[in-house]
Design an enzyme around this catalytic site. Structure first.
Site, PDB file in Angstrom:
ATOM      1  N   LYS A   3       0.935  -1.138  -0.032  1.00  0.00           N
ATOM      2  CA  LYS A   3      -0.134   0.240   0.120  1.00  0.00           C
ATOM      3  C   LYS A   3       0.923   1.216  -0.071  1.00  0.00           C
ATOM      4  CE  LYS A   3      -2.925   2.792   3.080  1.00  0.00           C
ATOM      5  NZ  LYS A   3      -3.782   2.708   4.084  1.00  0.00           N
TER       6      LYS A   3
ATOM      7  N   ASN B 218      -8.627   1.715  10.196  1.00  0.00           N
ATOM      8  CA  ASN B 218      -7.766   1.373  11.104  1.00  0.00           C
ATOM      9  C   ASN B 218      -8.302   2.267  12.464  1.00  0.00           C
ATOM     10  OD1 ASN B 218      -4.275   0.933  11.866  1.00  0.00           O
ATOM     11  ND2 ASN B 218      -6.086   0.931  13.365  1.00  0.00           N
ATOM     12  N   THR B 219      -8.253   3.489  12.226  1.00  0.00           N
ATOM     13  CA  THR B 219      -8.812   4.163  13.521  1.00  0.00           C
ATOM     14  C   THR B 219     -10.371   4.136  14.038  1.00  0.00           C
ATOM     15  OG1 THR B 219      -7.144   5.881  12.984  1.00  0.00           O
ATOM     16  CG2 THR B 219      -8.613   6.441  14.531  1.00  0.00           C
TER      17      THR B 219
ATOM     18  N   ALA C 193      -9.573   5.416   4.471  1.00  0.00           N
ATOM     19  CA  ALA C 193      -9.306   6.502   5.408  1.00  0.00           C
ATOM     20  C   ALA C 193     -10.701   7.240   5.930  1.00  0.00           C
ATOM     21  CB  ALA C 193      -7.915   7.450   4.851  1.00  0.00           C
ATOM     22  N   GLY C 194     -10.643   7.523   6.831  1.00  0.00           N
ATOM     23  CA  GLY C 194     -11.749   8.545   7.224  1.00  0.00           C
ATOM     24  C   GLY C 194     -12.981   7.948   7.822  1.00  0.00           C
TER      25      GLY C 194
ATOM     26  N   GLY D 186      -7.860   8.934  10.108  1.00  0.00           N
ATOM     27  CA  GLY D 186      -8.366   9.185  11.633  1.00  0.00           C
ATOM     28  C   GLY D 186      -9.442  10.114  12.029  1.00  0.00           C
TER      29      GLY D 186
END
Lengths: 260, 78
Positions: free
Chosen positions: A102, A211-212, A189-190, A163
């Site tokens: 990635k 992830n977050t 993301a997001g 995040g």
């Protein structure tokens, strides 16, 4: 049509899960593994960092997330130039787990938005070197098309800053990217809550990476489970073919046989 | 210089390992260094003066004074 036929193919490999999760920001390795298991993810991202010489640590991430059970996707997180990303990718491949990478080439410390020209540069080099390149990119259809043309195995447009938990900020751009892409589109993301993930799949994305959204939740294991359901629901909703949007009502119950 | 009991005379040199200065025996191999650090079975990748050292070359690649070495692994990340 069997529900099993809807496999997600990426880099020549077939996956049942359309959720890819990161391994960062967890309390410890045990929680990391429990969250991954609850999410049903088959592919996980990892970062490439120096071994701590003074304290190499008794445990290692891959002992808890073994490469024979999960597909490991190394990222180039922390890289701000194409050269750094290329260097990191080559080191990651040398660790001997596979060809997947990635690429993240960051353009700005506060937004962590990708530096698109540098991402294109890194992608071009790494595709030529035989990597299966999954680029983290802005939700810009032109950038995504360029990356696809370079030979990337997918495009990974962001929903919102890493995040930030803002969910899909520009569904219109995402819809255009999905319509034009001949490679898988993975929203990366997001994502902040389960409905964000469902929305991405409903728009027609092939998968979601987060992830977050999971690790930062109050109850990461429960959120991992929620994300799993959300991705499945979103995909089923997309495949089922939603009803049209209408300004006025259409009754659900028949007129025939009504009492007068 | 002290005899390090290796059967032949070797000096100690300074290199940079993962950003920190470190003393190693001149001519020690990458394999020796990884063993000293305690890498064991951990999956790592090694770079010597900005060039990747492949695993099958660890035992044959010698370290010299002034070398810059990076040893990386996979850690949690998004």
């Amino acid at each position: 049509m069997s529900m099993d036929d809807d496999a997600f193919v990426l880099g020549g490999r077939s996956y049942r899960s359309r959720l890819i999760v990161g391994t960062g920001k967890y309390k410890d390795f045990a929680e990391t593994r429990r969250a991954i298991d609850a999410s049903g993810a088959e592919m996980v991202t990892v970062a490439v960092r120096r071994v701590n010489i003074t304290d190499p640590g008794k445990e290692n991430l891959l002992e808890h997330v073994p490469p024979d059970k999960f597909v490991i996707l190394p990222n180039t997180a922390g890289c701000y130039t194409a050269a750094e990303a290329i260097r990191t990718a080559r080191l990651a491949r040398e660790a001997g787990i596979g060809n997947l990478v990635k690429i993240e080439v960051i353009g700005d410390e506060r937004t962590l938005f990708p530096d698109v020209p540098a991402t294109l540069e890194a992608a071009a080099v790494l595709v030529k070197e035989g990597f299966v390149v999954l680029p983290y990119v802005t939700d810009d259809p032109v950038a995504c098309k360029r990356l696809e043309d370079l030979g990337c195995a997918a495009v990974m447009p962001l929903a919102a800053p890493i995040g930030s938990g803002l969910g899909i900020r520009n569904p219109y751009n995402l819809a255009i990217i999905i319509e034009q892409s001949r490679v898988p589109v993975i929203v990366d993301a997001g994502v902040g809550q389960a409905s964000d993930a469902a929305r991405a799949l409903e728009l027609g994305c092939d998968a979601v990476l987060m992830n977050t959204g999971i690790a930062g939740a109050r109850d990461p294991i429960r959120m991992a489970h929620a994300m799993r359901l959300a991705v499945e629901a979103g995909r089923a909703s997309f495949l089922a073919g939603r009803i049209a949007r209408k300004l006025y009502a259409t009754a659900s119950s028949p007129i025939e046989g009504m009492l007068d | 210089m002290q005899n390090l009991g290796l059967g032949d005379y070797r000096s100690v040199v300074e290199v940079r390992l993962n950003g920190e200065p470190r003393e190693v025996v001149d001519g020690a191999t990458v394999a020796d260094l990884l063993e000293t650090i305690g890498i064991g079975k951990r999956r790592v990748a090694v770079e010597l003066n900005r060039e990747i050292v492949t695993r099958d070359a660890y035992a044959m690649t010698r370290i010299r004074g002034g070398d810059v070495i990076e040893v990386v692994q996979f850690v949690g990340g998004g």
